[in-house]
Motif scaffolding. Structure first.
Motif, PDB file in Angstrom:
ATOM      1  N   LYS A 243       0.836  -1.204   0.000  1.00 52.24           N
ATOM      2  CA  LYS A 243       0.000   0.000   0.000  1.00 52.24           C
ATOM      3  C   LYS A 243       0.870   1.253   0.000  1.00 52.24           C
ATOM      4  N   ARG A 244       1.963   1.221   0.794  1.00 53.03           N
ATOM      5  CA  ARG A 244       2.844   2.381   0.882  1.00 53.03           C
ATOM      6  C   ARG A 244       3.518   2.642  -0.464  1.00 53.03           C
ATOM      7  N   PHE A 245       4.056   1.565  -1.077  1.00 52.86           N
ATOM      8  CA  PHE A 245       4.768   1.760  -2.345  1.00 52.86           C
ATOM      9  C   PHE A 245       3.807   2.288  -3.410  1.00 52.86           C
ATOM     10  N   ASP A 246       2.567   1.785  -3.388  1.00 55.10           N
ATOM     11  CA  ASP A 246       1.540   2.279  -4.312  1.00 55.10           C
ATOM     12  C   ASP A 246       1.375   3.798  -4.146  1.00 55.10           C
ATOM     13  N   LYS A 247       1.330   4.261  -2.890  1.00 57.30           N
ATOM     14  CA  LYS A 247       1.161   5.706  -2.670  1.00 57.30           C
ATOM     15  C   LYS A 247       2.412   6.481  -3.067  1.00 57.30           C
ATOM     16  N   MET A 248       3.595   5.871  -2.893  1.00 56.89           N
ATOM     17  CA  MET A 248       4.823   6.534  -3.330  1.00 56.89           C
ATOM     18  C   MET A 248       4.803   6.712  -4.853  1.00 56.89           C
ATOM     19  N   GLN A 249       4.342   5.686  -5.567  1.00 61.41           N
ATOM     20  CA  GLN A 249       4.234   5.801  -7.034  1.00 61.41           C
ATOM     21  C   GLN A 249       3.264   6.922  -7.422  1.00 61.41           C
ATOM     22  N   GLN A 250       2.113   6.966  -6.723  1.00 60.20           N
ATOM     23  CA  GLN A 250       1.127   7.999  -7.057  1.00 60.20           C
ATOM     24  C   GLN A 250       1.683   9.386  -6.746  1.00 60.20           C
ATOM     25  N   HIS A 251       2.290   9.513  -5.544  1.00 62.33           N
ATOM     26  CA  HIS A 251       2.683  10.851  -5.089  1.00 62.33           C
ATOM     27  C   HIS A 251       3.823  11.426  -5.937  1.00 62.33           C
ATOM     28  N   THR A 252       4.827  10.583  -6.259  1.00 61.02           N
ATOM     29  CA  THR A 252       5.889  11.087  -7.128  1.00 61.02           C
ATOM     30  C   THR A 252       5.313  11.396  -8.509  1.00 61.02           C
ATOM     31  N   GLY A 253       4.385  10.561  -8.970  1.00 56.66           N
ATOM     32  CA  GLY A 253       3.698  10.823 -10.244  1.00 56.66           C
ATOM     33  C   GLY A 253       2.994  12.167 -10.218  1.00 56.66           C
ATOM     34  N   GLU A 254       2.390  12.473  -9.077  1.00 54.75           N
ATOM     35  CA  GLU A 254       1.689  13.765  -8.940  1.00 54.75           C
ATOM     36  C   GLU A 254       2.669  14.932  -9.050  1.00 54.75           C
ATOM     37  N   HIS A 255       3.828  14.811  -8.394  1.00 57.36           N
ATOM     38  CA  HIS A 255       4.833  15.891  -8.484  1.00 57.36           C
ATOM     39  C   HIS A 255       5.283  16.084  -9.927  1.00 57.36           C
ATOM     40  N   ILE A 256       5.493  14.972 -10.633  1.00 62.67           N
ATOM     41  CA  ILE A 256       5.943  15.076 -12.029  1.00 62.67           C
ATOM     42  C   ILE A 256       4.861  15.770 -12.857  1.00 62.67           C
ATOM     43  N   PHE A 257       3.621  15.291 -12.726  1.00 65.44           N
ATOM     44  CA  PHE A 257       2.515  15.852 -13.517  1.00 65.44           C
ATOM     45  C   PHE A 257       2.306  17.328 -13.182  1.00 65.44           C
ATOM     46  N   SER A 258       2.283  17.642 -11.866  1.00 70.27           N
ATOM     47  CA  SER A 258       2.070  19.030 -11.448  1.00 70.27           C
ATOM     48  C   SER A 258       3.225  19.913 -11.893  1.00 70.27           C
ATOM     49  N   GLY A 259       4.458  19.393 -11.818  1.00 71.96           N
ATOM     50  CA  GLY A 259       5.626  20.154 -12.255  1.00 71.96           C
ATOM     51  C   GLY A 259       5.495  20.533 -13.717  1.00 71.96           C
ATOM     52  N   VAL A 260       5.097  19.547 -14.539  1.00 68.48           N
ATOM     53  CA  VAL A 260       4.929  19.775 -15.981  1.00 68.48           C
ATOM     54  C   VAL A 260       3.804  20.777 -16.234  1.00 68.48           C
ATOM     55  N   VAL A 261       2.646  20.519 -15.611  1.00 69.67           N
ATOM     56  CA  VAL A 261       1.449  21.334 -15.837  1.00 69.67           C
ATOM     57  C   VAL A 261       1.675  22.782 -15.390  1.00 69.67           C
ATOM     58  N   CYS A 262       2.254  22.949 -14.192  1.00 72.43           N
ATOM     59  CA  CYS A 262       2.392  24.299 -13.634  1.00 72.43           C
ATOM     60  C   CYS A 262       3.428  25.110 -14.406  1.00 72.43           C
ATOM     61  N   SER A 263       4.496  24.455 -14.910  1.00 72.96           N
ATOM     62  CA  SER A 263       5.496  25.231 -15.652  1.00 72.96           C
ATOM     63  C   SER A 263       5.059  25.454 -17.101  1.00 72.96           C
ATOM     64  N   ARG A 264       4.468  24.456 -17.735  1.00 72.31           N
ATOM     65  CA  ARG A 264       4.096  24.590 -19.163  1.00 72.31           C
ATOM     66  C   ARG A 264       2.819  25.396 -19.373  1.00 72.31           C
ATOM     67  N   PHE A 265       1.889  25.273 -18.430  1.00 67.36           N
ATOM     68  CA  PHE A 265       0.574  25.888 -18.661  1.00 67.36           C
ATOM     69  C   PHE A 265       0.276  26.996 -17.655  1.00 67.36           C
ATOM     70  N   SER A 266       1.318  27.510 -17.014  1.00 66.27           N
ATOM     71  CA  SER A 266       1.231  28.558 -15.996  1.00 66.27           C
ATOM     72  C   SER A 266      -0.065  28.525 -15.178  1.00 66.27           C
ATOM     73  N   CYS A 267      -0.080  27.620 -14.209  1.00 67.27           N
ATOM     74  CA  CYS A 267      -1.181  27.547 -13.244  1.00 67.27           C
ATOM     75  C   CYS A 267      -0.604  27.007 -11.942  1.00 67.27           C
ATOM     76  N   ASP A 268      -1.434  26.912 -10.916  1.00 64.42           N
ATOM     77  CA  ASP A 268      -0.978  26.382  -9.630  1.00 64.42           C
ATOM     78  C   ASP A 268      -1.741  25.119  -9.295  1.00 64.42           C
ATOM     79  N   ASN A 269      -1.050  24.221  -8.595  1.00 64.21           N
ATOM     80  CA  ASN A 269      -1.712  23.051  -8.036  1.00 64.21           C
ATOM     81  C   ASN A 269      -2.343  23.511  -6.714  1.00 64.21           C
TER      82      ASN A 269
END
Ligand SMILES: [Zn+2]
Length: 390
Positions: free
Chosen positions: A94-120
């Motif tokens: 369960k923990r590793f599953d959440k680590m995969q999701q959470h790092t995935g979220e940082h990657i997605f948010s990093g891309v979205v916030c820098s490329r499309f100028s918005c905030d998470n």
């Protein structure tokens, strides 16, 4: 009061078992509240639900942190002895599953916030669902683009660095943060993609995220809410959808690529069948009205019945009605007055329905020309009420 709990998960996100000294164990309504000197259990915080596992063989159902004191409380199903050292094990899958999701979220948010100028502006991660909120709406193309860029970052297998920089270092770093954080700030850095203040455990390298899949998104508070799945969770989610579509193809006796076409044909066939059924019903009711004052049948649909009655009304005299249903389940009905014939005295569809309301508890009403409603009564009783008013 207790000293702050040592966060073992901060130092090593891959620590699955540890020994901890029990500083206190108190009965609470949910079970037992246990405080240790240090823990590998990640408490509920920053939008992520807590780890579960065992302490001294007893089930840990919840873990909470007091953000002011940094004291972490484990909620257990049973007691452990104060002063003893207990063996702790976290539910690693369960923990590793959440680590995969959470790092995935940082990657997605990093891309979205820098490329499309918005905030998470929002994040929620439980064992079942992950949502990410952004403060501007997105098109499907932008989502597809962000998803592709985020997965590129996954497959470049970048190092994920989580540490506490000094105040001096921090002053020179531009990082994302959802709120003003008190005390030491932990920065999670994915080079070239994202720098974000975060307290949660992350995978060591982006490659461990495996895959980032946006499952759906919706407008939310003037921005957007994205539902995504990463890693094994993405595999399971896509497998469920794959099974669904292959099952559908099998049941339609066709291949997966042919499903949309087959579905479209079925939709067209169905609406044609409905049109034909309505036409037949209209003919049947017309035939019935030519010989009977009141037509009763379980096979009648109300819309074609209304059309048939309207046609009859143009040529007919007196009152006629159509009752769709059965004695036990009740009837929906429509009653109309013929527009031909000089003597309309005593001929009132609204009054007929009023009599059904009064005598049989029917619902509905209308004008002297046309009235409708529903009634739960036997055909025989309905007819006897109607005979008394026409
Ligand atoms: Zn985070």
């Amino acid at each position: 009061m207790y000293e702050k709990t040592q966060k073992l998960y901060d130092e090593n996100a891959y620590l699955t078992a540890f020994e901890g000294k029990v500083l206190s164990c108190e009965a609470i309504p949910e079970g037992y509240a246990v405080i240790l000197d240090g823990t590998a259990f990640f408490p509920e915080s920053g939008g992520q639900t807590s780890d579960t596992g065992t302490l001294g063989g007893v089930r840990v159902t919840d873990v909470r942190i007091d953000e002011k004191t940094d004291v972490i409380t484990h909620v257990l199903d049973g007691p452990v002895e104060t002063g003893s050292t207990v063996h702790g094990e976290i539910d690693w899958n369960k923990r590793f599953d959440k680590m995969q999701q959470h790092t995935g979220e940082h990657i997605f948010s990093g891309v979205v916030c820098s490329r499309f100028s918005c905030d998470n502006v929002g994040f929620h991660l439980s064992g079942e669902i992950m949502t990410m909120d952004y403060n501007r709406p997105f098109t499907q193309d932008e989502i597809n683009n962000a998803e592709a860029l985020a997965n590129d970052a996954v497959w470049r297998d970048l190092e994920v660095d989580a540490r506490y920089p000094s105040a001096q270092e921090l002053a020179g770093i531009n990082y994302r943060s959802k709120k003003e954080i008190e005390g030491a700030i932990r920065l999670v850095t994915i080079p070239g993609i994202d720098v974000c203040a975060c307290c949660a455990p992350h995978v060591r390298r982006t490659g461990e995220v495996g895959l980032i899949k946006v499952m759906s998104f919706e407008n939310h508070k003037g921005g957007i809410r994205v539902y995504a799945a990463c890693g094994k969770r993405a595999l399971y989610a896509l497998t469920r959808e794959h099974d669904l579509i292959t099952g559908l193809a099998r049941s339609l006796s066709t291949g997966v690529p042919e499903v949309p076409g087959a579905f479209e044909r079925m939709k067209n066939d169905l609406s044609e069948a409905k049109r034909q059924a309505a036409e037949l019903c209209e003919k049947m009711v017309s035939a019935g009205l030519s010989s009977e004052e009141f037509v009763f049948s379980g096979d009648i649909q109300m819309n074609p019945a209304r059309r048939a009655l309207d046609v009859w009304m143009n040529e007919g005299t007196g009152l006629r009605g159509v009752f769709a249903g059965e004695d036990d389940a009740g009837y929906s009905f429509v009653i109309g007055r013929g527009r031909k014939g000089a003597d309309l005295k005593g001929c009132d569809a609204g009054k007929a329905v009023a009599a059904l309301r009064e005598k049989l508890g029917a619902k509905g009403g209308g004008s002297p020309e046309m009235a409708q409603g529903s009634v739960k009564a036997a055909k025989e009783d309905i007819l006897s009420v109607l005979q008394s008013v026409i």
